[in-house]
Design a protein around this motif. Sequence first.
Motif, PDB file in Angstrom:
ATOM      1  N   ILE A 283       0.781  -1.302  -0.003  1.00  9.49           N
ATOM      2  CA  ILE A 283       0.009  -0.188  -0.020  1.00  9.49           C
ATOM      3  C   ILE A 283       0.825   1.089   0.139  1.00  9.49           C
ATOM      4  N   ASP A 284       0.917   2.009  -1.174  1.00  8.99           N
ATOM      5  CA  ASP A 284       1.913   3.126  -1.465  1.00  8.99           C
ATOM      6  C   ASP A 284       0.956   4.207  -1.992  1.00  8.99           C
ATOM      7  N   GLY A 285       1.726   5.269  -2.093  1.00  4.93           N
ATOM      8  CA  GLY A 285       1.445   6.516  -3.122  1.00  4.93           C
ATOM      9  C   GLY A 285       1.184   5.992  -4.460  1.00  4.93           C
ATOM     10  N   ALA A 286       0.140   6.579  -5.155  1.00  4.83           N
ATOM     11  CA  ALA A 286      -0.112   6.562  -6.577  1.00  4.83           C
ATOM     12  C   ALA A 286       1.185   6.581  -7.323  1.00  4.83           C
ATOM     13  N   ASP A 287       1.907   7.338  -7.184  1.00  7.98           N
ATOM     14  CA  ASP A 287       3.343   7.521  -7.838  1.00  7.98           C
ATOM     15  C   ASP A 287       4.510   6.895  -7.492  1.00  7.98           C
ATOM     16  N   ALA A 288       4.379   6.143  -6.484  1.00  5.56           N
ATOM     17  CA  ALA A 288       5.590   5.367  -6.055  1.00  5.56           C
ATOM     18  C   ALA A 288       6.175   4.167  -7.088  1.00  5.56           C
ATOM     19  N   ARG A 289       7.307   4.130  -7.058  1.00  5.56           N
ATOM     20  CA  ARG A 289       7.815   3.171  -7.911  1.00  5.56           C
ATOM     21  C   ARG A 289       8.865   2.079  -7.198  1.00  5.56           C
ATOM     22  N   ASP A 290       9.312   2.405  -5.916  1.00 11.36           N
ATOM     23  CA  ASP A 290       9.959   1.300  -5.053  1.00 11.36           C
ATOM     24  C   ASP A 290       9.066   0.904  -3.907  1.00 11.36           C
ATOM     25  N   PHE A 291       8.833  -0.399  -3.780  1.00 10.34           N
ATOM     26  CA  PHE A 291       7.991  -0.776  -2.667  1.00 10.34           C
ATOM     27  C   PHE A 291       9.071  -1.399  -1.737  1.00 10.34           C
ATOM     28  N   ASP A 292       9.118  -0.791  -0.734  1.00 11.87           N
ATOM     29  CA  ASP A 292       9.866  -1.624   0.641  1.00 11.87           C
ATOM     30  C   ASP A 292       9.002  -2.701   1.295  1.00 11.87           C
ATOM     31  N   ASP A 293       7.845  -2.241   1.536  1.00 14.87           N
ATOM     32  CA  ASP A 293       7.163  -2.926   2.340  1.00 14.87           C
ATOM     33  C   ASP A 293       5.907  -3.691   1.965  1.00 14.87           C
ATOM     34  N   ALA A 294       5.509  -4.778   2.552  1.00 11.61           N
ATOM     35  CA  ALA A 294       4.365  -5.475   2.257  1.00 11.61           C
ATOM     36  C   ALA A 294       3.762  -5.820   3.610  1.00 11.61           C
ATOM     37  N   LEU A 336      12.156  14.566  -5.407  1.00 16.05           N
ATOM     38  CA  LEU A 336      11.744  15.923  -5.876  1.00 16.05           C
ATOM     39  C   LEU A 336      10.617  15.890  -6.966  1.00 16.05           C
ATOM     40  N   PRO A 337      10.221  17.104  -7.148  1.00 21.77           N
ATOM     41  CA  PRO A 337       8.835  16.898  -8.130  1.00 21.77           C
ATOM     42  C   PRO A 337       8.781  16.298  -9.462  1.00 21.77           C
ATOM     43  N   ASP A 338      10.115  16.440 -10.200  1.00 21.82           N
ATOM     44  CA  ASP A 338      10.146  15.768 -11.324  1.00 21.82           C
ATOM     45  C   ASP A 338      11.063  14.548 -11.377  1.00 21.82           C
ATOM     46  N   ARG A 339      11.666  13.915 -10.463  1.00 20.09           N
ATOM     47  CA  ARG A 339      12.520  12.987 -10.251  1.00 20.09           C
ATOM     48  C   ARG A 339      12.634  12.373  -8.793  1.00 20.09           C
ATOM     49  N   VAL A 340      13.455  11.514  -8.740  1.00 19.72           N
ATOM     50  CA  VAL A 340      13.991  10.775  -7.449  1.00 19.72           C
ATOM     51  C   VAL A 340      15.533  10.493  -7.550  1.00 19.72           C
ATOM     52  N   LEU A 341      16.180  10.972  -6.665  1.00 22.07           N
ATOM     53  CA  LEU A 341      17.703  10.929  -6.760  1.00 22.07           C
ATOM     54  C   LEU A 341      17.918   9.642  -5.767  1.00 22.07           C
ATOM     55  N   PRO A 342      17.855   8.342  -6.182  1.00 16.09           N
ATOM     56  CA  PRO A 342      17.753   7.006  -5.191  1.00 16.09           C
ATOM     57  C   PRO A 342      18.942   6.858  -4.690  1.00 16.09           C
ATOM     58  N   MET A 343      18.827   5.939  -3.832  1.00 14.17           N
ATOM     59  CA  MET A 343      20.255   5.765  -2.762  1.00 14.17           C
ATOM     60  C   MET A 343      20.733   4.560  -3.620  1.00 14.17           C
ATOM     61  N   LEU A 344      19.887   3.657  -4.354  1.00 12.05           N
ATOM     62  CA  LEU A 344      20.505   2.525  -4.918  1.00 12.05           C
ATOM     63  C   LEU A 344      20.060   2.602  -6.177  1.00 12.05           C
ATOM     64  N   ARG A 347      18.094  -0.714 -11.013  1.00 13.65           N
ATOM     65  CA  ARG A 347      17.885  -2.019 -11.183  1.00 13.65           C
ATOM     66  C   ARG A 347      17.608  -2.657  -9.978  1.00 13.65           C
ATOM     67  N   LEU A 348      18.166  -2.058  -8.685  1.00  7.88           N
ATOM     68  CA  LEU A 348      17.677  -2.362  -7.477  1.00  7.88           C
ATOM     69  C   LEU A 348      16.498  -1.883  -7.018  1.00  7.88           C
ATOM     70  N   SER A 349      16.550  -0.553  -6.818  1.00 11.29           N
ATOM     71  CA  SER A 349      15.497   0.287  -6.184  1.00 11.29           C
ATOM     72  C   SER A 349      14.016  -0.228  -6.937  1.00 11.29           C
ATOM     73  N   ASN A 350      13.929  -0.205  -8.492  1.00 11.44           N
ATOM     74  CA  ASN A 350      12.592  -0.343  -9.049  1.00 11.44           C
ATOM     75  C   ASN A 350      12.485  -1.704  -9.506  1.00 11.44           C
ATOM     76  N   ASN A 351      13.389  -2.849  -9.407  1.00 14.15           N
ATOM     77  CA  ASN A 351      13.558  -4.120  -9.857  1.00 14.15           C
ATOM     78  C   ASN A 351      13.608  -5.196  -8.878  1.00 14.15           C
ATOM     79  N   SER A 578      12.621   0.551   5.503  1.00 11.07           N
ATOM     80  CA  SER A 578      12.642   1.093   4.280  1.00 11.07           C
ATOM     81  C   SER A 578      14.090   1.074   3.738  1.00 11.07           C
ATOM     82  N   PRO A 579      14.766  -0.206   3.594  1.00 11.80           N
ATOM     83  CA  PRO A 579      16.151  -0.336   3.381  1.00 11.80           C
ATOM     84  C   PRO A 579      16.427   0.169   1.753  1.00 11.80           C
ATOM     85  N   ILE A 580      15.443   0.077   1.142  1.00 11.47           N
ATOM     86  CA  ILE A 580      15.643   0.703  -0.247  1.00 11.47           C
ATOM     87  C   ILE A 580      16.125   2.014  -0.482  1.00 11.47           C
ATOM     88  N   ARG A 581      15.503   3.038   0.505  1.00 11.72           N
ATOM     89  CA  ARG A 581      15.633   4.441   0.375  1.00 11.72           C
ATOM     90  C   ARG A 581      16.419   5.073   1.643  1.00 11.72           C
TER      91      ARG A 581
END
Length: 738
Positions: A283-294, A336-344, A347-351, A578-581
């Motif tokens: 359960i996340d926000g509509a624009d979320a791409r990295d899902f840490d938790d279920a 940020l409004p138009d992008r995410v600067l991911p920690m990972l 391929r890891l954060s979104n896959n 939230s270890p992805i971020r």
Amino acid sequence: MTMTRKKHCRVKKKRSLSRSSRRTTQSQKYVSPFGDKILALLATHKEAIALPQIMNELHLSRKERGPVSRSLALLTEQNKIQKKGKGYRLNIHTKTVEATLDVTSKGFGFAMTTNPEDTEKDIFIAPEELGGASHGDLIQVALTGHSRGRRTGRVVHIVKRAVSKLCGIYHGSGKHGYVTPDNEKLPYTLGISRDDTLGCEDGMAVLAQITDYGNERSGPQGKILEILGNPLDPAIQIRMAIQQFKLRDTFPENVLQEAEELIPITQCEKHRRDMRDLPHVTIDGADARDFDDAICVTRDQQGYTLYVSIADVTHYVRPGSAIDCEALQRGTSVYLPDRVLPMLPERLSNNLCSLVPCQPRPAFTAILSFDDEGNRTEEKYCKSLILSKQRFTYETVNKILYEPEQELLEKYHEFLPMLSVAKQLAALLRKQRLNRGSLDFNLPEAKTSIKEDQIVAIKLTERNQAHQLIEECMLAANEAVAETLDSAGRQTLYRIHEDPDSAKLESFREVCKLLGVDLPRGELSPAWFAEVLRQAKGEPREYVINNLLLRTMQQARYTPYNSGHFGLASRYYLHFTSPIRRYPDIIAHRALHALLLKEDAPALLAKGETVPSLEESGTQLSRCERTAIDTERNVHARMAVLFLHDRIGEQFTAVISGVTSFGLFVELQDYYISGAISVKDMTNDYYLYDERRHRLIGERTNKLYQLGDEIEVILDRVDILSKRINFILPETILPLTE
């Protein structure tokens, strides 16, 4: 007709000066052309050095010997240096400390010492004592005295420059141009030769490099490295913010290569528990791409069982790997409004790590048991393989559980039993948490929508009860893991939140009384603050009280020493979910896994050329988090000025969020945009400042403007560079006459 303004002058009596006083006054008028360089040089020498050595080490010519001699005489007279025989050295009575410089928009600075044992207030440095240092520089500060309960000092040596590149607006003028930095903590312009402009047009946003930091007689010089484009473009402004805060917006090639070589887990390994049959959902926000938790929640006669399954990032991110070292440097993802600067890497954060629906994913699962009143009765942990059955958004779950819509109930009927049980448990957990005094802040956040290089909307994000459901589950898991590791005496990073500052507390109490809050009796505790927030809930004063209380609180931080979390009224708390971020969550995963395997000395941190201690890493990761927050606020301010720059003259509804002698601070209710009303623009009366009651009072009309009041304002000025927004009051506008 000519209008004149009366000038009020204060007449000073002339005083006779003694000969020594006149000499000192005259010497102070003389600007030493080499003063800063001499002080910086002497700071690197313990013994006195003579004029010839000074000339040699500063690479000066013979013709500059006279000015250098005069500079040495002036510095000696000012007691900044001492003459010993034919040599010179810093005043031996002057103590120097290493510090980081924070320059304010008004030009003075505060030096924050690098010594962790130094608990005194930051050192005040007047503009004339900055010695050419800029915001963020690592400096040596000579302590010169005390003023208003704070140490004072002067910069004697710049150890390391913080800013070598900057963003700003280019202006061409004749043979030379200049760049005005868009960071007001850099109170100078950067001179640019025509040969170093890359053909830039006037008014363009640029990235420039400082080639010469200048001296007392001339300002810094530089060259343009890149023409960014139109400063009214939101993407350009966001790029400028990324540069200002020195964020890492690309990954090194070796990190990307390492990520590509990782092998995904698709089958359950020996040490993992197969949980693919459980009805996990995200359960996340509509624009979320990295899902840490279920989550998955079940119920039986003994009570509830909560499964919080977190992406097993540590399976892929091993201590000492290139990915791990990069993640530690970043510390956190930045949104940020138009992008995410991911920690990972993506391929890891979104896959590989993201718990996407219908794909097997390795997880670390906390299995928590609760009785019928929400008390935790047992906790177990395991590495697992899960299969998320559905990706839900907060809005959808809210319309299933809390504001039922028949169409959604029918569409997701197979998940309704599990979600209903989760709703029951979340309500019990929330009740338990609030009963112990956990604070329930209600501060809205703004979301910027950008379309085709234009800001189409800035509006408050909606928080609903589905957000609370997930928050309660995550808080429960974080607390359980923290208690488990603390009880086992295991090293990790805790998320601590210390008691509020006592001086700020007294001010907060006064404001609450002013706003009509019936303050609870008894000792100050989380429960005391929680009651204040409860009283303000749903009222116009709610925003002001929430905001002031947040300012009263100390910043939460990461440390290996557990001292509890004041805001949550919890003895045990850390970040696990939230270890992805967030890198501290990776540390918690490693520590818990080592406990399960009964390992004595687990590797918790990246192992590069130098291995930081856990305490040092806690400080660095707290700093990374602070930088991310500051960046997001800075970007919001940039988006706000772009959103309003062509709306001069429009009227808005606002709340007075601050009152000072020089005007009002206001917050636009519909947009979460801050601005100011200068008392100079309140021309319909002469206003007196009542500091104790946080209000301005009209001397003639008795008109009051008080903290927490709702008022109408008109947009008057917007400054793109300073990111300042100024309003005026409708009543100060004179009607047009024929």
